[in-house]
Design an enzyme around this catalytic site. Structure first.
Site, PDB file in Angstrom:
ATOM      1  N   ASP A 132       0.871  -1.181   0.000  1.00  0.00           N
ATOM      2  CA  ASP A 132       0.000   0.000   0.000  1.00  0.00           C
ATOM      3  C   ASP A 132       0.911   1.235   0.000  1.00  0.00           C
ATOM      4  OD1 ASP A 132      -2.333   1.401  -0.008  1.00  0.00           O
ATOM      5  OD2 ASP A 132      -2.869   1.015   2.080  1.00  0.00           O
ATOM      6  N   SER A 189      -5.842   7.099  -2.894  1.00  0.00           N
ATOM      7  CA  SER A 189      -6.953   6.207  -2.573  1.00  0.00           C
ATOM      8  C   SER A 189      -7.889   6.833  -1.538  1.00  0.00           C
ATOM      9  CB  SER A 189      -6.404   4.878  -2.057  1.00  0.00           C
ATOM     10  OG  SER A 189      -7.423   4.076  -1.518  1.00  0.00           O
TER      11      SER A 189
END
Length: 491
Positions: free
Chosen positions: A251, A259
């Protein structure tokens, strides 16, 4: 070439087409080439070649292309321009605005293969995104999907960057803030690298997939909601990227910011608190890095006209006792009832207090929780989302397969490793198996005697329990040292 079509179900979200080897040779098509399909306009499929699954003269179409019906004309299509931009990022060259927009558009239109999408995610992970790239990527991801709008002048929101086991504060915060009279339409993602995302946990209580109109109705009735953002096309590219990140358990910071903030902007949020846990085993390990990330998040938020404040919190060990959807859901209900893990209650109250202040509301989060108003609001939201508002903690049972790991010697707990605990919970089946996960019995600095319970693994099948046990034998997620050794470690 003209081909008949047949539907193929191989469980993919990618627009794959299956060509018989003979037809592929005649077309000059190779695996992962694009095939242009002429049928009420032009559609593109990604080629797979087979000797047996489809006959010569037949094109197999997977679910995203089930609307295509033969006979149809097909021809080789060129590779999307965005693939060159992915290669550019792999070479650690900063991307221009239009290049990021092209990547986002092609991801949205399913024009990239799984390998190409994984290459994009890997390039961002390896080489990072500049602040300028992050700003433009976030804007592009926001603009490509639908957006919610609200009549309220202040729309509250909260998000955590994750990485901490059992960090299930969001449903508690939403309940407190909505009870204070603010509008808080919380859209959440499913798990990326954790054993349970907020949407996975809330799904234990009620439905989380709703249309735009249904979400607006829920919020009008309850002041808030707890829904999965991917179900309403809010920043849909984010969900495609998450699916590529998930198997790699990565991530990267730039993509993480894009995001989070694209989802917040798409949800119509005006005031957001971002929780950034830091410490050993968390996504961000140092205080300096967490402060740098907080500054960048606030800059990107300002670029989107979203007022962002960040909470830098300790992430060296779990929040709460449960790890996994059902086990975290039990902790949430317990805290709303005025019981449950103190660490979960304290963090929930702190973040709710920050959000209320950020939104200009003079109210005490602790008072709202202790009065029972938050529990009442939570039940209201659950009922509005077609769940059972009267569910109690004891109604939520973990998986029937379990094993408890116990201390082998006396001493003191010197560390509790989030990453290892998350790995164990995922190996046990979480979040896909909602009743799988862990219950943690000890915290840092707790005294330990031989035979004391350290943590319990729960699974829904014996095979997954055994797999988690095998992993546990090679790990030490809860470290126990003699008091003398513990003093040496502290030095």
């Amino acid at each position: 070439m003209r081909l008949e079509t047949t539907r193929i179900d191989i469980g993919t979200t990618r627009p794959l087409v299956l060509l018989n080897t003979v037809d592929a040779t005649e077309l000059g098509a190779h695996p992962l080439d694009r095939l242009r399909i002429e049928e009420n306009g032009t559609t593109t499929g990604i080629v797979k070649v087979t000797d047996e699954l489809v006959e010569q003269g037949v094109l197999g179409v997977t679910e995203p292309l089930h609307h295509v019906r033969g006979p149809i004309d097909v021809a080789l299509a060129g590779t999307p321009q965005s693939v060159q931009y992915v290669r550019k990022k792999l070479n650690d060259i900063e991307l221009e605005d239009d290049e990021l927009e092209a990547i986002v558009k092609d991801i949205h239109e399913n024009r990239l293969s799984d390998i190409e999408l994984s290459a994009y995610v890997s390039a961002v992970y390896a080489n990072g995104l500049s602040l300028q790239e992050t700003k433009h990527l976030t804007r592009a991801m926001t603009d490509i999907g639908r957006q919610l709008s609200w009549d309220a002048p202040v729309v509250a929101d909260k998000h955590s960057i994750g990485g901490v086991a059992g960090n299930c504060v969001t449903p508690i915060i939403v309940s407190i803030v909505a009870a204070a009279g603010l509008t808080m339409p919380k859209t959440s993602s499913r798990a990326v690298t954790s054993p349970a995302g907020t949407a996975d946990v809330v799904e234990v209580f009620c439905d989380v997939e709703f249309s735009m109109d249904e979400i607006e109705s829920i919020v009008a009735e309850a002041n808030g909601c707890l829904v999965w953002g991917g179900g309403v096309d809010l920043s849909p590219v984010d969900d495609a990227i998450i699916r590529a990140e998930n198997p790699l358990s990565i991530d990267p910071p730039g993509q993480l910011m894009a995001s989070v903030l694209s989802k917040k902007r798409s949800a119509g949020s005006t005031h957001v608190v971002i929780d950034i846990p830091y410490g050993e085993g968390a996504k961000v390990e140092s205080l300096a890095d967490s402060r740098e990330l907080a500054d960048d998040i606030k800059r990107v938020g300002a670029h989107l006209d979203v007022a962002v404040t960040c909470a830098i919190t300790h992430g060296t060990e779990p929040i709460g006792h449960g790890v996994g959807p059902v086990l975290e859901a039990r902790d949430i209900l317990a805290v709303l009832h005025g019981e449950g893990p103190e660490s979960l209650r304290l963090k929930s109250v702190r973040l709710a207090e920050m959000l209320l202040t950020h939104c200009g509301v003079d109210a005490s989060a602790a008072d709202i929780l202790e009065s029972g108003a938050a529990l009442e609001r939570f039940r209201h939201i659950v009922a509005a989302q077609d769940g059972d508002p009267d569910v109690e903690p004891d109604d939520l049972e973990p998986g029937s397969e379990s094993t408890t790991v116990r201390a082998e010697r006396s001493g003191v707990v010197t560390s509790v490793d989030n990453r290892q605990l998350c790995d164990l919970a995922r190996r046990a089946g979480a979040p896909k198996d909602s009743r799988a996960g862990l219950v943690i019995h000890k915290s840092t600095a707790d005294p330990v005697e031989p035979g004391d319970d350290l943590y319990t693994i729960y699974a829904e099948t014996g095979n997954k329990r055994a797999a988690a046990e095998t992993l546990a034998a090679d790990r030490e997620p809860i470290r126990v040292r003699s008091k003398t050794d513990a003093l040496v470690e502290q030095r």
